[in-house]
Design an enzyme around this catalytic site. Sequence first.
Site, PDB file in Angstrom:
ATOM      1  N   GLY A 104     -15.656   3.023  -1.652  1.00 40.94           N
ATOM      2  CA  GLY A 104     -14.466   2.264  -1.992  1.00 40.94           C
ATOM      3  C   GLY A 104     -14.312   0.969  -1.212  1.00 40.94           C
ATOM      4  O   GLY A 104     -13.352   0.230  -1.436  1.00 40.94           O
ATOM      5  N   GLY A 147      -7.123  13.386  -8.564  1.00 41.90           N
ATOM      6  CA  GLY A 147      -5.860  12.861  -8.081  1.00 41.90           C
ATOM      7  C   GLY A 147      -5.100  12.148  -9.181  1.00 41.90           C
ATOM      8  O   GLY A 147      -5.691  11.658 -10.155  1.00 41.90           O
ATOM      9  N   GLY A 179      -2.219  10.111  -8.111  1.00 42.00           N
ATOM     10  CA  GLY A 179      -1.319   9.253  -7.350  1.00 42.00           C
ATOM     11  C   GLY A 179      -1.535   7.779  -7.624  1.00 42.00           C
ATOM     12  O   GLY A 179      -2.118   7.384  -8.647  1.00 42.00           O
ATOM     13  N   ARG A 225      -3.552  18.620  -8.056  1.00 40.10           N
ATOM     14  CA  ARG A 225      -2.975  19.893  -7.594  1.00 40.10           C
ATOM     15  C   ARG A 225      -1.679  20.198  -8.336  1.00 40.10           C
ATOM     16  O   ARG A 225      -1.423  21.338  -8.714  1.00 40.10           O
ATOM     17  CB  ARG A 225      -2.722  19.838  -6.087  1.00 40.10           C
ATOM     18  CG  ARG A 225      -3.983  19.683  -5.253  1.00 40.10           C
ATOM     19  CD  ARG A 225      -3.702  19.795  -3.756  1.00 40.10           C
ATOM     20  NE  ARG A 225      -4.847  19.379  -2.968  1.00 40.10           N
ATOM     21  CZ  ARG A 225      -5.908  20.138  -2.711  1.00 40.10           C
ATOM     22  NH1 ARG A 225      -5.971  21.364  -3.218  1.00 40.10           N
ATOM     23  NH2 ARG A 225      -6.905  19.680  -1.980  1.00 40.10           N
ATOM     24  N   THR A 226      -0.870  19.156  -8.533  1.00 39.35           N
ATOM     25  CA  THR A 226       0.377  19.313  -9.282  1.00 39.35           C
ATOM     26  C   THR A 226       0.118  18.894 -10.724  1.00 39.35           C
ATOM     27  O   THR A 226      -0.050  17.700 -11.014  1.00 39.35           O
ATOM     28  CB  THR A 226       1.498  18.447  -8.672  1.00 39.35           C
ATOM     29  OG1 THR A 226       1.602  18.728  -7.282  1.00 39.35           O
ATOM     30  CG2 THR A 226       2.825  18.711  -9.357  1.00 39.35           C
ATOM     31  N   TYR A 231     -12.753   4.714   2.224  1.00 38.70           N
ATOM     32  CA  TYR A 231     -13.830   3.908   2.794  1.00 38.70           C
ATOM     33  C   TYR A 231     -13.985   4.106   4.297  1.00 38.70           C
ATOM     34  O   TYR A 231     -14.856   3.518   4.917  1.00 38.70           O
ATOM     35  CB  TYR A 231     -13.588   2.418   2.509  1.00 38.70           C
ATOM     36  CG  TYR A 231     -12.263   1.903   3.004  1.00 38.70           C
ATOM     37  CD1 TYR A 231     -12.068   1.545   4.335  1.00 38.70           C
ATOM     38  CD2 TYR A 231     -11.185   1.796   2.133  1.00 38.70           C
ATOM     39  CE1 TYR A 231     -10.843   1.086   4.782  1.00 38.70           C
ATOM     40  CE2 TYR A 231      -9.956   1.341   2.580  1.00 38.70           C
ATOM     41  CZ  TYR A 231      -9.787   0.990   3.903  1.00 38.70           C
ATOM     42  OH  TYR A 231      -8.578   0.538   4.352  1.00 38.70           O
ATOM     43  N   LYS A 262       3.817   1.506  -3.653  1.00 39.88           N
ATOM     44  CA  LYS A 262       3.286   0.731  -4.772  1.00 39.88           C
ATOM     45  C   LYS A 262       4.168   0.785  -6.024  1.00 39.88           C
ATOM     46  O   LYS A 262       4.176  -0.162  -6.813  1.00 39.88           O
ATOM     47  CB  LYS A 262       1.867   1.186  -5.105  1.00 39.88           C
ATOM     48  CG  LYS A 262       0.854   0.847  -4.017  1.00 39.88           C
ATOM     49  CD  LYS A 262      -0.554   1.193  -4.439  1.00 39.88           C
ATOM     50  CE  LYS A 262      -1.554   0.815  -3.349  1.00 39.88           C
ATOM     51  NZ  LYS A 262      -2.952   1.028  -3.776  1.00 39.88           N
ATOM     52  N   THR A 280       0.837  -1.190   0.000  1.00 40.86           N
ATOM     53  CA  THR A 280       0.000   0.000   0.000  1.00 40.86           C
ATOM     54  C   THR A 280       0.874   1.242   0.000  1.00 40.86           C
ATOM     55  O   THR A 280       2.110   1.156  -0.061  1.00 40.86           O
ATOM     56  CB  THR A 280      -0.981  -0.018   1.193  1.00 40.86           C
ATOM     57  OG1 THR A 280      -1.921   1.047   1.030  1.00 40.86           O
ATOM     58  CG2 THR A 280      -0.257   0.137   2.524  1.00 40.86           C
ATOM     59  N   ASN A 308       0.312  -3.695  -6.162  1.00 37.64           N
ATOM     60  CA  ASN A 308      -0.192  -3.803  -4.792  1.00 37.64           C
ATOM     61  C   ASN A 308      -0.255  -5.242  -4.290  1.00 37.64           C
ATOM     62  O   ASN A 308      -0.650  -5.481  -3.155  1.00 37.64           O
ATOM     63  CB  ASN A 308      -1.576  -3.153  -4.674  1.00 37.64           C
ATOM     64  CG  ASN A 308      -2.679  -4.026  -5.218  1.00 37.64           C
ATOM     65  OD1 ASN A 308      -2.511  -4.674  -6.254  1.00 37.64           O
ATOM     66  ND2 ASN A 308      -3.804  -4.074  -4.527  1.00 37.64           N
TER      67      ASN A 308
END
Length: 462
Positions: A255, A135, A137, A160-161, A234, A73, A69, A94
């Site tokens: 989730g 996101g 990521g 954001r980036t 979640y 990953k 996690t 994962n």
Amino acid sequence: MKRDVKGTTRVCGLIGNPVHHTLSPAIHNSLNDITDTDMVYVPFEVNEKDVETAVKGALALDILGMNVTIPHKSAVIPFLKEIDPVAEKIGAVNTLVRTLDGSGFRGYNTDYTGLSRSLREAMVDVMGKSVVILGAGGVSRPAAFLAASEGAAEIFILNRTIERAEKLCADVNSYVGKAVAKPLELGRYSELPDGRKYICFQMTMVGMYPNSGNAVIEDPDFYRKIEIGFDAVYRPLNTKFLQLCKEAGAKCISGLKMLLYQGVDAYEMWNGIKVKDSVCSKLYGKLLGELMEGKSIVLTGFMGSGKSSVAQRLCEILGYEMLDTDAEIEQMQSATISTIFREQGEGAFRDMETEFVKELSEEGKKRIILSVGGGLPIKPENREYLKKIGTVVFLKARPETVYERVKGDKTRPLLKSDDVLSKIKELQEERRDIYKAACDLEIDTDNKSIDLVANEIIEQML
């Protein structure tokens, strides 16, 4: 059941940082019990600088398999002997499975397959649809590749980036051979094209407990564009993101099912078995119970409000123990409630109720569903005992609904009347404020199925 650890017991686990909040042990150790598999699953907190050591150490210690996690990953990939082509394209792993010769680990991405299965179960098809992913990521990557692979018309990746969003878009577009993914800075969400409805995947950690009052975007105008909202978070089950989606009329998907199915997929690969759908349903209930931290539920309300039926369904979903005050008293007294009323009087019966809930509150038991008699909350001390036992839920029903449910029941002492409906109305009027004072949650049961009421209780508790 408590599983014995023997010399033959295999070990699987989770590496990440942090990991102490994880629900993965609940999935895998429950599967061990259900399938009678000689295995244990434990979390290992691993610092970023120790990822290589952790992977090599797991191999040296003959660990059967590992989950990975955040934030490792991608970091584990250089230390794998093999990698599944889909996981390689995604650039995130994962699940680690021992190679056939046992000389290393092969990496998979069961976030991808778990998300796919949870969407199918929710009857969500991205083919030809407009998709927004919040996101860029680790968890966003399988969502983006899945949407592209299954034919989404366009995918907007907001981050954001902007550089990370651009990198993910480039990887996805290269994978499918066309420019389907488009980057957008998160703060510029208002620039999403109008005139269409979006499937939105919230794949950041924003809104995760204990910061559950936050959403990555809180502007109601954004949510009006969403027809389906999925949140990878979640804990809590009903995130701020999903609340905003629901308020805008969107379909909401937690989730938790993704977590369940990614774990099941890993378990199947480690042990060479197929987990049945019925087992997955039990596991999902187990996860809900874990999210509630085993907190017990007390169902109150007037006769005929559905307490017993809803209690049974909650026990089936959560795997809890069911207790019913009337049934417990009948068993202890070896007499029916009607007989106790007739031979000892209502006052004696009410004292028996008080003694029962007092003792139960002192035991501090977890994971029980308690259905209480309609008159039990009348005594102030009883209301205090119920609060100590668990979350008190007031199940409400109109007098006409109650009448239809109980009119043929001749065993209820308080309904011995020439005009049963009027008697129900009178008693409900007397007790309504008492039930309200006694409860933590109020749930209407009129025109609702038992499943709907049970699920509503769970959602409000989470």
